[in-house]
Design a protein around this motif. Structure first.
Motif, PDB file in Angstrom:
ATOM      1  N   ARG A 150       0.825  -1.204   0.000  1.00 42.18           N
ATOM      2  CA  ARG A 150       0.000   0.000   0.000  1.00 42.18           C
ATOM      3  C   ARG A 150       0.863   1.259   0.000  1.00 42.18           C
ATOM      4  NH1 ARG A 150      -4.661  -1.234   4.514  1.00 42.18           N
ATOM      5  NH2 ARG A 150      -5.683  -2.922   3.384  1.00 42.18           N
ATOM      6  N   ASN A 151       1.930   1.240   0.784  1.00 47.31           N
ATOM      7  CA  ASN A 151       2.805   2.416   0.834  1.00 47.31           C
ATOM      8  C   ASN A 151       3.520   2.631  -0.495  1.00 47.31           C
ATOM      9  OD1 ASN A 151       2.180   3.187   3.449  1.00 47.31           O
ATOM     10  ND2 ASN A 151       3.741   1.858   4.335  1.00 47.31           N
ATOM     11  N   ARG A 161       1.865   6.967  -6.760  1.00 52.70           N
ATOM     12  CA  ARG A 161       0.855   7.965  -7.124  1.00 52.70           C
ATOM     13  C   ARG A 161       1.267   9.370  -6.719  1.00 52.70           C
ATOM     14  NH1 ARG A 161      -4.491   4.536  -5.327  1.00 52.70           N
ATOM     15  NH2 ARG A 161      -4.325   2.984  -6.978  1.00 52.70           N
ATOM     16  N   GLU A 162       2.070   9.484  -5.669  1.00 51.70           N
ATOM     17  CA  GLU A 162       2.555  10.786  -5.172  1.00 51.70           C
ATOM     18  C   GLU A 162       4.080  10.756  -5.104  1.00 51.70           C
ATOM     19  OE1 GLU A 162       0.951  13.476  -3.483  1.00 51.70           O
ATOM     20  OE2 GLU A 162      -1.099  12.848  -3.916  1.00 51.70           O
ATOM     21  N   PRO A 163       4.789  10.968  -6.216  1.00 55.82           N
ATOM     22  CA  PRO A 163       6.246  10.844  -6.218  1.00 55.82           C
ATOM     23  C   PRO A 163       6.961  11.820  -5.279  1.00 55.82           C
ATOM     24  CG  PRO A 163       5.409  11.009  -8.458  1.00 55.82           C
ATOM     25  CD  PRO A 163       4.269  11.243  -7.531  1.00 55.82           C
TER      26      PRO A 163
END
Length: 80
Positions: free
Chosen positions: A29-30, A36-38
């Protein structure tokens, strides 16, 4: 003599395999979240380094350590 573990909610204690699966789920999940959020990857990697420098070089001069320096204490004698 044996050791009994009691769960607070009445459920049996988790087994090692189940705990490893839960750890892998959290890791997955992480990693998906980082993909998705670099920019969050830079937060995770740069922030600990910045805090280390901050505590050693900014606040370190104000922390007296008997018989040594705070830099050697904080870096576990890894400093040259």
């Amino acid at each position: 003599m044996s050791i009994r573990t009691i769960s607070i909610d009445g459920a049996p204690p988790a087994r090692v395999g189940q705990r490893l699966r839960e750890i892998l789920v959290l890791i997955r999940r992480n990693l998906i979240h980082i993909l998705r959020e670099p920019m969050q990857l830079s937060d995770v990697t740069i922030q600990p380094i910045l805090f280390t420098f901050l505590f050693i070089y900014v606040f370190g001069s104000g922390i007296p350590i008997p018989g040594g320096s705070y830099t050697a204490f904080a870096l576990a004698d890894c400093s040259p």
